[in-house]
Motif scaffolding. Structure first.
Motif, PDB file in Angstrom:
ATOM      1  N   ASP A 115       4.721  -0.212   1.015  1.00  0.00           N
ATOM      2  CA  ASP A 115       3.555   0.655   1.160  1.00  0.00           C
ATOM      3  C   ASP A 115       2.267  -0.150   1.128  1.00  0.00           C
ATOM      4  OD1 ASP A 115       3.730   0.009  -1.520  1.00  0.00           O
ATOM      5  OD2 ASP A 115       3.067   1.963  -2.221  1.00  0.00           O
TER       6      ASP A 115
ATOM      7  N   ASN B 261      -6.508   5.548   3.146  1.00  0.00           N
ATOM      8  CA  ASN B 261      -5.417   5.427   4.106  1.00  0.00           C
ATOM      9  C   ASN B 261      -4.193   4.907   3.368  1.00  0.00           C
ATOM     10  OD1 ASN B 261      -3.911   3.212   6.031  1.00  0.00           O
ATOM     11  ND2 ASN B 261      -4.422   5.093   7.154  1.00  0.00           N
TER      12      ASN B 261
ATOM     13  N   GLU C 126      -0.112   4.132   3.920  1.00  0.00           N
ATOM     14  CA  GLU C 126       1.053   4.021   4.794  1.00  0.00           C
ATOM     15  C   GLU C 126       2.266   3.672   3.945  1.00  0.00           C
ATOM     16  OE1 GLU C 126       1.100   2.302   9.000  1.00  0.00           O
ATOM     17  OE2 GLU C 126       2.138   0.734   7.878  1.00  0.00           O
TER      18      GLU C 126
ATOM     19  N   GLU D 164       2.131   7.814   7.654  1.00  0.00           N
ATOM     20  CA  GLU D 164       0.756   7.396   7.391  1.00  0.00           C
ATOM     21  C   GLU D 164      -0.048   8.629   7.008  1.00  0.00           C
ATOM     22  OE1 GLU D 164      -2.980   4.959   9.404  1.00  0.00           O
ATOM     23  OE2 GLU D 164      -1.257   5.548  10.625  1.00  0.00           O
TER      24      GLU D 164
END
Length: 763
Positions: free
Chosen positions: A385, A419, A421, A447
């Motif tokens: 991640d 953000n 992911e 995402e």
């Protein structure tokens, strides 16, 4: 020629006597006016020292002006005072440290005020409190705070809950907001890690307990505010220390400080390594922290903070009851075979500016950036991640008069864009000949772009000379965009999602019934949004139906000084009523999914006290007694046809009682503290409980002033002197698979030792 030499000698002698003179004075207790014996008085120009006698008198045979003296005595705030030529002090007064506890200004409140006058439960962990324990792990200090409990699985596996909020999170802290120097540490999705910070770099920690959404947004459990040290006089120093403990645990640290005029710079490097008590428990963390403060001529200030952490920590995971009782050093079999671990690189950057428009109107604005790149091989998959976030917080404060009463208004906003992911892969560790994880095929890739906005306002007003009121309001909106990069068209959930906006009010009253003694009452609303881990299903899908968890906190309490400010006490009663309770449902081996499953009531009692007395001129004794009693139950909770209504909420001790004492004699101090924790329910069904346990700890410190510029400090300590076998953390609602027993238990460390050496060199 001879006459000239004699004349020069006479001029030199006369000049010397005019430049170097005798100096004497008296040091007294500020409150009682009594003379203070054994106060260490240091001439900062020459490094010479003097100690006060039984009449509080000190003297120097020869000093040079301008003169700067430092006054130090255990149990009192140190004082630096300057004197000009021919100036003789009549009396010098020192303030007791204990008298300052109730008068500490809480910096984390939107409107700073004395801790005694705030209509809320706020606990302070001071720099001295942080020295009671070893210096390997910051969060262990939180277990002395009433209402706070830290489940400690390992140096890197810590889970904090405040008043039971967050106790059912599986492996990390959530539902708590945290800041360092005003820079957010909690992610936009609500997760928090404090293990990375060096306790020796901090000046204090302020913990606001209960819902704090009116000031900080999504913090149903409370808020933790960390502050680095702020030096106020010119200083150039280098500190180096080394600590060693059981399980081959060692810490190396270096700290550099430079303070000149209005500039304050500090840099800290530390590395902690350990083999760990258990198999597959190796730990290696490098951290670097730095801060800078600059004050301009108009009284406006800039501050900067950065933190870098690189961690690799193996995970022994939890054990079943038989292994916990009989073979607690072993790791869980699958985690051992996969050599499971977590690793990450983390960066935090923040810059803040405080501007004074006038004496009554000012603004503080901060910009910040956080990033974390993680990789975690687990037996059931491998998690890869990456998280990046940036944001801003601004706050205006205005002092005014409302209906001719002194008042202050605060308002502002906080926003963050993040953000995140996250992807998972098969772990083919079973195919390896030796212990290790092997990256297999991809299982998921998501995402998520998350953002939130908090708009907040607060009003404090003195209704009468003894009665004050505090009112606050916060508006929050949280949204996220999901981009599913892996699943097929049929199961792809890409899209924009938004939680319902939340309005969180707060109202508090504080009344000074007697001098130094306040009663308070408050009601506050709080909320927490689901984390990514709670929304993610084992198939890599997102549960988009989860609702925000909300709650109301009702609280009454007392804060007061006694015995000429030698004793300070706090007592409070609270009730937090949670709705849309978020719980983790076990769906596989070490796999969970979040669901909204009912209501819960968190009722409790907390008590704090601190007492100090001087037994003789050189011997000072301090006592503290902290305790909490928890009555946490599911009000209404039905999950998969099972009715758990009325059951005790698992993962929280029924009580915590922690008395402790500190003896200080000249340069030697000894800390002895005791902790007693009650039983914890293992699961929602309350089919099992942990045993209560008690911990006795000791730490000795010796300070040695080698010269004007060099100080030496030794410390030695023993944790768990009684060698108690206990569960320091549990995995709530663990389930056994394939006929195996459920793995509830993380064993606490047995009796262990530590010691250290520190050199402080003043340039």
């Amino acid at each position: 020629m001879k006459r000239s030499l004699i004349l020069l000698l006479i001029i030199n002698i006369v000049g010397t006597f005019s430049y170097a003179q005798e100096f004497e004075g008296n040091v007294l207790d500020e409150k009682s006016g009594k003379p203070l014996e054994n106060v260490k008085v240091t001439d900062l120009n020459s490094g010479k020292t003097s100690f006060t006698n039984e009449d509080g008198k000190f003297e120097f045979g020869e000093v040079k002006f301008p003169l700067e003296l430092e006054f130090k005595r255990i149990g009192y705030l140190f004082l630096i005072k300057s004197f000009q030529e021919n100036e003789q002090p009549s009396d010098i007064f020192l303030q007791r440290e204990i008298s300052q506890l109730s008068e500490v200004i809480v910096r984390s409140s939107n409107i700073p005020q004395e801790i005694r006058k705030i209509p809320a439960s706020v606990s302070l962990i001071s720099e001295n409190d942080l020295k009671r324990t070893d210096n390997f792990n910051l969060v262990q200090n939180f277990n002395y705070v009433p209402g706070v409990f830290v489940s400690q699985g390992a140096l890197n596996t810590n889970k904090i809950n405040i008043r039971g909020i967050g106790s059912r999170a599986q492996y990390s802290t959530n539902r708590i907001k945290a800041y360092i120097n005003g820079i957010p540490l909690t992610t936009a999705e609500g997760e928090l890690t404090l293990d990375d910070f060096d306790p020796e770099y901090l000046d204090r920690i302020e913990i606001i307990k209960g819902p704090v959404s009116s000031a900080f947004g999504a913090g149903l459990g409370g808020a933790i505010n960390l502050y680095t040290k702020n030096r106020t006089r010119d200083q150039r120093s280098v500190v180096a220390d080394f600590s060693y403990g059981s399980f081959n645990t060692r810490k190396t640290r270096a700290n550099i400080n430079y303070v000149k005029d209005s500039l304050d710079l500090s840099f800290n490097y530390n590395q902690v390594k350990s083999d760990g008590y258990r198999e597959n428990g190796e730990y290696d963390r490098i951290s670097m922290l730095g801060s800078a403060n600059l004050l301009n001529k108009k009284g406006n200030s800039w501050s900067f903070f950065f933190s870098y952490t690189n961690l690799k920590a193996y995970i022994p995971s939890s054990l079943n009851e038989d292994d916990f009782l009989n073979d607690s050093e072993k790791a869980a079999f699958t985690w051992y075979q996969a050599a499971g671990y977590e690793s990450y690189t983390k960066n935090i950057l923040g810059i803040s500016y405080e501007h004074n428009f006038s004496e009554s109107f000012k603004n503080q604005t901060s910009l910040f950036y956080n990033s974390r790149d993680g990789y975690e091989p687990r037996p059931f998959d491998i998690l890869d991640d990456d998280r990046k976030s940036f944001g801003a917080r601004t706050r205006f404060n205005y002092k005014t008069a409302i209906f001719s009463r002194a008042s202050e208004i605060s308002f502002g906003a906080e926003t963050m864009f993040e953000n995140y992911e996250t992807g998972t892969y098969e772990n083919l560790y079973e195919e390896a000949e030796e212990r290790r994880s092997i990256l297999g095929d991809r299982l998921s890739l998501n995402e998520q772009d998350r953002n939130y906005l908090n708009l907040f306002a607060q009003l404090n007003i003195e209704i009468t000379s003894k009665l004050s009121a505090e009112a606050g309001l916060n508006f929050n909106t949280t949204a996220y965009n999901l981009n599913d990069k892996f699943n097929s068209v049929e199961t792809n959930q890409s899209g924009d999602y938004r939680f319902e906006p939340v309005l969180s009010p707060r109202l508090g009253l504080s009344y000074e019934a007697f001098e130094g003694k306040n009663f308070y009452a408050s009601a506050s609303h709080g909320f927490s949004t689901p984390t990514v881990a709670e929304t993610l299903t084992p198939e890599g899908l997102i549960n988009t139906d989860l609702k925000t968890e909300t709650g109301w906190n009702y609280e009454i309490g007392f804060k007061g000084n006694w015995l000429n400010n030698r004793l300070y006490t706090e007592l409070n009663f609270y009730s937090i009523q949670i709705r849309n309770l978020l719980v983790a449902r076990r769906v596989g081996q070490d796999q969970y999914v979040g669901v909204n499953a009912g209501k819960a009531d968190h009722n409790g009692i907390e008590f704090t006290s601190a007492y100090e007395t001087i037994l003789s001129g050189n011997l000072v004794m301090r006592f503290f007694l902290n305790s909490s009693f928890n009555f946490f139950e599911f009000d209404r909770f039905v999950d998969l046809g099972e009715n758990y209504s009325g059951n005790t909420i698992p993962g929280v001790p029924e009580y915590m009682i922690s008395p402790g004492t500190e003896f200080s004699y000249k340069n030697l101090s000894a800390n002895i503290n005791f902790q007693a924790f009650g039983e914890m329910a293992l699961n929602d069904a309350n089919s099992g409980y942990t045993d209560p346990y008690q911990l006795l700890n000791l730490k000795l410190d010796y300070y040695w002033n080698l010269s004007r510029k060099l100080d030496l400090n030794f410390n030695f300590g023993i944790n768990n002197i009684l060698d108690e076998k206990y569960a320091s953390s549990i995995v709530t609602n663990a389930i056994g698979f394939g006929g195996s027993a459920p793995r509830y238990y993380y064993p606490g460390n047995p009796r262990n030792f530590f010691g250290g050496l520190r050199l402080n060199f003043n340039l």
